[in-house]
Design a protein around this motif. Structure first.
Motif, PDB file in Angstrom:
ATOM      1  N   MET A 145      81.628  10.276 -48.406  1.00 34.40           N
ATOM      2  CA  MET A 145      81.737  10.954 -47.109  1.00 34.40           C
ATOM      3  C   MET A 145      81.381  10.017 -45.980  1.00 34.40           C
ATOM      4  N   SER A 146      81.627  10.441 -44.732  1.00 32.70           N
ATOM      5  CA  SER A 146      81.441   9.526 -43.617  1.00 32.70           C
ATOM      6  C   SER A 146      79.985   9.442 -43.178  1.00 32.70           C
ATOM      7  N   GLY A 195      81.242  19.483 -57.633  1.00 27.33           N
ATOM      8  CA  GLY A 195      81.281  18.288 -56.809  1.00 27.33           C
ATOM      9  C   GLY A 195      82.390  18.343 -55.802  1.00 27.33           C
ATOM     10  N   GLY A 196      82.523  17.256 -55.070  1.00 26.25           N
ATOM     11  CA  GLY A 196      83.574  17.200 -54.068  1.00 26.25           C
ATOM     12  C   GLY A 196      83.357  16.041 -53.125  1.00 26.25           C
ATOM     13  N   ASP A 197      83.986  16.137 -51.974  1.00 25.66           N
ATOM     14  CA  ASP A 197      83.798  15.139 -50.926  1.00 25.66           C
ATOM     15  C   ASP A 197      83.974  15.844 -49.591  1.00 25.66           C
ATOM     16  N   THR A 198      83.183  15.425 -48.599  1.00 29.71           N
ATOM     17  CA  THR A 198      83.233  16.059 -47.283  1.00 29.71           C
ATOM     18  C   THR A 198      83.426  14.980 -46.227  1.00 29.71           C
TER      19      THR A 198
HETATM   20 MG    MG Z   1      82.039  11.036 -51.794  1.00 35.87          MG
END
Ligand code: MG
Ligand code: ADP
Length: 310
Positions: A1-2, A123-126
């Protein structure tokens, strides 16, 4: 993520709230999740992406409903394989100016449906950007019984059935749909399902997908197709039928089985949802519609305006 503080606290909130499952010894918080399976039957995987401005409009739709639908469409795909969904992975891209609050609301809707079906969020990504909301959901599951039920197994002479009622979903129902996971599992346990597909594009279109994959034809009975109460009752019968055939996003199950199993199903359904016999599988690789007059016509495609004589 950022990596803005907001996004880390959003992930912390998601982590605290995430649906858990005994198959997941390691969920959100490490570099990957770790997921067990019950047996050695392999893993079913499916993914769908929803984009603001294309699939939904946040001035008309609550973010919770967007999150719910993003998971629901994947669970519907799992249901169509008679799969048992076990875990979900989420890619969340947030518009920077609406940020964490929007992300929380989307995830709340997603997680309430995950709770209903015991699906672990593992899980994942943001990320955030100057663009609109995008959500990608991957669902993992397991085949049950004799294995996944494909689109390609329909046999000549099979009876064709559908769960629930069709049409009018886009007036609102599509956002609150309950995927037919339980029905898919029950039917697969009780009968020898030959082929199954979930109805996302509309009955006329999805019947064709099944027929093509199975190298068979289908005749649907116009008078048997269950039309949902969401379809405008003031329309003439052909107009109502057109909605049931073409609207799409019904997220019901369409399946075929032998006439013998079909009779058993009609006599003693394992499901609380109504299940209707709507046609049969033919050898000629054409999809047709039998009108109540007895006339058989080519199955109209989505945009069809044919006037019926009944
Ligand atoms: Mg990530
Ligand atoms: P990494 O840098 O290892 O990719 P991230 O900072 O992207 O880790 O994510 C931290 C943890 O949070 C990971 O376990 C990731 O799977 C999880 N995660 C991030 N975003 C989401 C989300 N939207 N839903 C569920 N889990 C998420």
């Amino acid at each position: 993520m950022s990596g803005s503080a907001d996004e880390f606290s959003l992930i912390d909130a998601i982590r605290r709230r995430a649906t858990r499952n005994p198959l997941v010894p390691l969920g959100i918080g490490d570099d990957t999740a770790h997921l067990y399976t019950h047996g050695h039957s392999g893993v079913l995987v499916t993914l769908d992406v929803l984009m603001e401005g294309v699939h939904f409009d946040l001035s008309l739709t609550l973010p919770q409903a967007v999150g719910r639908k993003a998971l629901a469409v994947n669970l519907s795909d799992l249901a169509a394989m008679a799969g048992l969904p076990t875990a979900a992975v989420v890619g969340l891209v947030l518009p920077r100016d609406r940020g964490a609050a929007l992300g929380e609301a989307v995830m709340e809707g997603l997680l309430s449906l995950a709770d209903e079906f015991g699906v672990a969020l593992i899980g994942g990504d943001t990320n955030s950007w100057e663009g609109p909301l995008v959500i990608s959901v991957t669902v993992l599951g397991e085949p049950t019984g004799s294995g996944p039920v494909t689109r390609s197994g329909a046999q000549v002479g099979d009876w064709m059935f559908v769960t629930g009622a069709l049409g009018g979903s886009l007036s609102g129902r599509h956002l609150a749909v309950t995927p037919r996971v339980t029905e898919g599992l029950l039917l697969h346990q009780t009968f020898d399902l030959h082929a199954m597909i979930d109805l996302s594009d509309g009955l006329a279109s999805d019947v064709r997908h099944m027929a093509r994959e199975s190298h068979v034809g289908v005749v649907l009975d116009a008078g048997a197709i269950p039309i949902h109460a969401d379809v405008d009752a003031s329309l003439p019968p052909d107009g109502r039928l057109r909605h049931a055939l073409g609207d799409g996003e019904d997220f019901e199950l369409l399946f075929t089985l032998s006439p013998e199993d079909g009779r058993r199903l009609l006599n003693n359904s394992p499901s609380n949802i109504p299940i209707t016999r709507i046609g049969e599988v033919t050898a000629d690789e054409e999809c047709r519609l039998r009108l109540s007059s007895g006339e058989v016509i080519a199955l109209p495609s989505g945009g069809w305006r044919h006037q019926f004589n009944d």
